[in-house]
Design an enzyme around this catalytic site. Structure first.
Site, PDB file in Angstrom:
ATOM      1  N   ARG A   1       2.003  29.729  21.019  1.00 43.52           N
ATOM      2  CA  ARG A   1       2.268  28.642  21.975  1.00 43.52           C
ATOM      3  C   ARG A   1       1.125  28.501  22.970  1.00 43.52           C
ATOM      4  O   ARG A   1       0.904  27.448  23.545  1.00 43.52           O
ATOM      5  CB  ARG A   1       3.545  28.932  22.771  1.00 43.52           C
ATOM      6  CG  ARG A   1       4.816  28.944  21.950  1.00 43.52           C
ATOM      7  CD  ARG A   1       6.031  29.018  22.872  1.00 43.52           C
ATOM      8  NE  ARG A   1       7.235  29.400  22.172  1.00 43.52           N
ATOM      9  CZ  ARG A   1       8.019  28.559  21.488  1.00 43.52           C
ATOM     10  NH1 ARG A   1       7.711  27.291  21.412  1.00 43.52           N
ATOM     11  NH2 ARG A   1       9.098  28.989  20.878  1.00 43.52           N
TER      12      ARG A   1
ATOM     13  N   ASP B   1       5.107  26.747  18.454  1.00 47.10           N
ATOM     14  CA  ASP B   1       5.000  28.114  17.937  1.00 47.10           C
ATOM     15  C   ASP B   1       5.132  28.191  16.428  1.00 47.10           C
ATOM     16  O   ASP B   1       5.646  27.278  15.778  1.00 47.10           O
ATOM     17  CB  ASP B   1       6.113  28.970  18.532  1.00 47.10           C
ATOM     18  CG  ASP B   1       7.479  28.611  17.944  1.00 47.10           C
ATOM     19  OD1 ASP B   1       7.859  27.428  18.034  1.00 47.10           O
ATOM     20  OD2 ASP B   1       8.143  29.486  17.376  1.00 47.10           O
TER      21      ASP B   1
ATOM     22  N   LYS C   1       5.717  13.136  14.579  1.00 45.59           N
ATOM     23  CA  LYS C   1       5.508  13.292  13.136  1.00 45.59           C
ATOM     24  C   LYS C   1       6.434  12.305  12.437  1.00 45.59           C
ATOM     25  O   LYS C   1       7.495  12.682  11.936  1.00 45.59           O
ATOM     26  CB  LYS C   1       5.908  14.725  12.758  1.00 45.59           C
ATOM     27  CG  LYS C   1       4.910  15.486  11.909  1.00 45.59           C
ATOM     28  CD  LYS C   1       5.570  16.731  11.376  1.00 45.59           C
ATOM     29  CE  LYS C   1       5.065  17.992  12.008  1.00 45.59           C
ATOM     30  NZ  LYS C   1       5.663  19.211  11.399  1.00 45.59           N
TER      31      LYS C   1
ATOM     32  N   LYS D   1      11.557  25.984  24.150  1.00 40.45           N
ATOM     33  CA  LYS D   1      10.418  26.450  24.914  1.00 40.45           C
ATOM     34  C   LYS D   1       9.214  25.540  24.736  1.00 40.45           C
ATOM     35  O   LYS D   1       8.316  25.509  25.570  1.00 40.45           O
ATOM     36  CB  LYS D   1      10.049  27.876  24.454  1.00 40.45           C
ATOM     37  CG  LYS D   1      11.159  28.875  24.609  1.00 40.45           C
ATOM     38  CD  LYS D   1      10.748  30.215  23.957  1.00 40.45           C
ATOM     39  CE  LYS D   1      11.906  31.201  24.004  1.00 40.45           C
ATOM     40  NZ  LYS D   1      11.657  32.353  23.136  1.00 40.45           N
ATOM     41  N   GLY D   2       9.194  24.857  23.601  1.00 39.06           N
ATOM     42  CA  GLY D   2       7.998  24.104  23.192  1.00 39.06           C
ATOM     43  C   GLY D   2       7.438  23.128  24.213  1.00 39.06           C
ATOM     44  O   GLY D   2       6.238  22.908  24.276  1.00 39.06           O
TER      45      GLY D   2
ATOM     46  N   GLU E   1       9.643  16.516  25.509  1.00 40.39           N
ATOM     47  CA  GLU E   1       9.626  17.379  24.317  1.00 40.39           C
ATOM     48  C   GLU E   1       8.193  17.590  23.833  1.00 40.39           C
ATOM     49  O   GLU E   1       7.319  16.760  24.094  1.00 40.39           O
ATOM     50  CB  GLU E   1      10.386  16.665  23.191  1.00 40.39           C
ATOM     51  CG  GLU E   1      11.712  17.277  22.820  1.00 40.39           C
ATOM     52  CD  GLU E   1      11.608  18.568  22.026  1.00 40.39           C
ATOM     53  OE1 GLU E   1      10.681  19.373  22.261  1.00 40.39           O
ATOM     54  OE2 GLU E   1      12.471  18.784  21.177  1.00 40.39           O
ATOM     55  N   ASP E   2       7.987  18.661  23.090  1.00 34.09           N
ATOM     56  CA  ASP E   2       6.675  18.885  22.492  1.00 34.09           C
ATOM     57  C   ASP E   2       6.427  17.942  21.319  1.00 34.09           C
ATOM     58  O   ASP E   2       5.387  17.306  21.227  1.00 34.09           O
ATOM     59  CB  ASP E   2       6.529  20.358  22.051  1.00 34.09           C
ATOM     60  CG  ASP E   2       7.703  20.869  21.221  1.00 34.09           C
ATOM     61  OD1 ASP E   2       8.644  20.092  20.943  1.00 34.09           O
ATOM     62  OD2 ASP E   2       7.687  22.054  20.837  1.00 34.09           O
TER      63      ASP E   2
ATOM     64  N   PHE F   1       2.388  21.470   9.592  1.00 30.73           N
ATOM     65  CA  PHE F   1       3.015  22.318  10.589  1.00 30.73           C
ATOM     66  C   PHE F   1       1.960  22.699  11.623  1.00 30.73           C
ATOM     67  O   PHE F   1       0.914  23.242  11.288  1.00 30.73           O
ATOM     68  CB  PHE F   1       3.640  23.576   9.978  1.00 30.73           C
ATOM     69  CG  PHE F   1       4.576  24.241  10.936  1.00 30.73           C
ATOM     70  CD1 PHE F   1       5.891  23.819  11.064  1.00 30.73           C
ATOM     71  CD2 PHE F   1       4.135  25.262  11.767  1.00 30.73           C
ATOM     72  CE1 PHE F   1       6.752  24.395  11.986  1.00 30.73           C
ATOM     73  CE2 PHE F   1       4.991  25.853  12.698  1.00 30.73           C
ATOM     74  CZ  PHE F   1       6.299  25.414  12.802  1.00 30.73           C
ATOM     75  N   VAL F   2       2.225  22.370  12.883  1.00 30.80           N
ATOM     76  CA  VAL F   2       1.224  22.605  13.925  1.00 30.80           C
ATOM     77  C   VAL F   2       1.674  23.677  14.915  1.00 30.80           C
ATOM     78  O   VAL F   2       2.864  23.878  15.142  1.00 30.80           O
ATOM     79  CB  VAL F   2       0.867  21.295  14.671  1.00 30.80           C
ATOM     80  CG1 VAL F   2       0.066  20.369  13.766  1.00 30.80           C
ATOM     81  CG2 VAL F   2       2.113  20.585  15.203  1.00 30.80           C
TER      82      VAL F   2
ATOM     83  N   ASP G   1      10.095  15.465  15.227  1.00 34.23           N
ATOM     84  CA  ASP G   1       9.874  15.681  13.804  1.00 34.23           C
ATOM     85  C   ASP G   1      10.955  14.906  13.045  1.00 34.23           C
ATOM     86  O   ASP G   1      10.800  13.711  12.804  1.00 34.23           O
ATOM     87  CB  ASP G   1       9.935  17.196  13.571  1.00 34.23           C
ATOM     88  CG  ASP G   1       9.536  17.616  12.182  1.00 34.23           C
ATOM     89  OD1 ASP G   1       9.046  16.760  11.430  1.00 34.23           O
ATOM     90  OD2 ASP G   1       9.718  18.793  11.831  1.00 34.23           O
TER      91      ASP G   1
HETATM   92  P1  XMP Z   1      13.395  17.693  15.136  1.00 31.97           P
HETATM   93  O1  XMP Z   1      13.152  17.901  13.665  1.00 31.97           O
HETATM   94  O2  XMP Z   1      14.831  17.833  15.466  1.00 31.97           O
HETATM   95  O3  XMP Z   1      12.700  18.957  15.743  1.00 31.97           O
HETATM   96  O4  XMP Z   1      12.765  16.431  15.624  1.00 31.97           O
HETATM   97  C1  XMP Z   1      11.983  18.987  16.865  1.00 31.97           C
HETATM   98  C2  XMP Z   1      11.673  20.424  17.124  1.00 31.97           C
HETATM   99  O5  XMP Z   1      11.203  21.056  15.935  1.00 31.97           O
HETATM  100  C3  XMP Z   1      10.149  21.898  16.179  1.00 31.97           C
HETATM  101  N1  XMP Z   1       9.012  21.487  15.324  1.00 31.97           N
HETATM  102  C4  XMP Z   1       7.870  22.124  15.226  1.00 31.97           C
HETATM  103  N2  XMP Z   1       7.469  23.241  15.831  1.00 31.97           N
HETATM  104  N3  XMP Z   1       5.389  23.041  14.757  1.00 31.97           N
HETATM  105  C5  XMP Z   1       6.220  23.691  15.592  1.00 31.97           C
HETATM  106  O6  XMP Z   1       5.833  24.692  16.134  1.00 31.97           O
HETATM  107  C6  XMP Z   1       5.719  21.913  14.093  1.00 31.97           C
HETATM  108  O7  XMP Z   1       4.931  21.335  13.350  1.00 31.97           O
HETATM  109  C7  XMP Z   1       7.042  21.434  14.356  1.00 31.97           C
HETATM  110  N4  XMP Z   1       7.722  20.367  13.909  1.00 31.97           N
HETATM  111  C8  XMP Z   1       8.923  20.431  14.538  1.00 31.97           C
HETATM  112  C9  XMP Z   1       9.851  21.769  17.639  1.00 31.97           C
HETATM  113  O8  XMP Z   1      10.372  22.894  18.287  1.00 31.97           O
HETATM  114  C10 XMP Z   1      10.571  20.553  18.125  1.00 31.97           C
HETATM  115  O9  XMP Z   1      11.076  20.694  19.405  1.00 31.97           O
HETATM  116 MG    MG Z   2      11.072  22.343  20.561  1.00 37.11          MG
END
Ligand code: XMP
Ligand code: MG
Length: 179
Positions: A163, A157, A129, A41-42, A97-98, A150-151, A101
């Site tokens: 969100r 979310d 990140k 959803k992000g 993507e949002d 963590f944002v 990470d």
């Molecule tokens: P990866 O680790 O696979 O994950 O790159 C990407 C997804 O992880 C979630 N994500 C976060 N969601 N705050 C959030 O609300 C954060 O700081 C955060 N870091 C990772 C996110 O859904 C993303 O699509």
């Molecule tokens: Mg996501």
């Protein structure tokens, strides 16, 4: 809201970034068949903003994957919850993507979509990140780099909420460390 430590990225900064990415994408894909795939959803708020800064005709679709449960830690498991309806064979694909990470989600998605015969698969992410990367992913259209916090907000979310915050905010550490 009382779970916010502080605002990390303002609405103005996000707008500026989105505008820049939108014009780059419009230029790069001019005359090409582009399917933009938003990751739910992000990614929905970022994509809604970005799509309106793109000046070429594009197909829009969504995919829903889960890699995070209710906690702020990655499970490392990626599951497709809703797939795209669009046939991407012979088309250019841009995943929106949002945040990137660990990179595990995107890495998995790119590999999956590549099996369907697209001409190219590239990534656009609002936030990055880099300090937590576990899988190598090339992000062609990268938004704003953030520290290892963590944002929430701008689509992101915590436990399904926040969100709708218009800015990217740092979540108070005691909110998730007490769980
Ligand atoms: P990866 O680790 O696979 O994950 O790159 C990407 C997804 O992880 C979630 N994500 C976060 N969601 N705050 C959030 O609300 C954060 O700081 C955060 N870091 C990772 C996110 O859904 C993303 O699509
Ligand atoms: Mg996501």
């Amino acid at each position: 809201m009382d779970v916010i430590e502080r605002v990390l990225i303002s609405k103005e900064e996000l707008d500026r970034q989105v505008e820049e990415l939108g014009s780059r994408i419009s230029k790069d894909y001019e005359g090409k068949e582009l399917v933009i795939i938003g990751v739910l959803k992000g990614g929905f708020i970022f994509l809604a903003d970005l799509a309106r800064k793109i000046t070429i005709p594009v197909d829009l679709d969504f995919i829903s994957v889960s890699s995070y449960g209710d906690s702020s830690k990655s499970s490392g498991v990626v599951k497709i919850i809703k797939d795209v309806d669009t046939n991407i064979s012979g088309k250019h694909v841009l995943i929106v993507e949002d945040i990137i990470d660990t990179g595990l989600t995107l890495n998995h998605l790119v590999e999956l979509l590549k099996t369907r015969g697209p001409l190219s698969v590239k990534i656009c992410a609002a936030l990055d990140k880099p300090s937590r990367r576990k899988a190598e992913v090339h992000v062609e259209y990268k938004g704003i780099e953030i520290p290892d916090e963590f944002v929430i907000g701008y689509g992101l979310d915590y436990a399904g909420k926040y969100r709708n915050l218009p800015e990217v905010c740092i979540l108070k550490k005691d909110v998730y460390s007490k769980k």
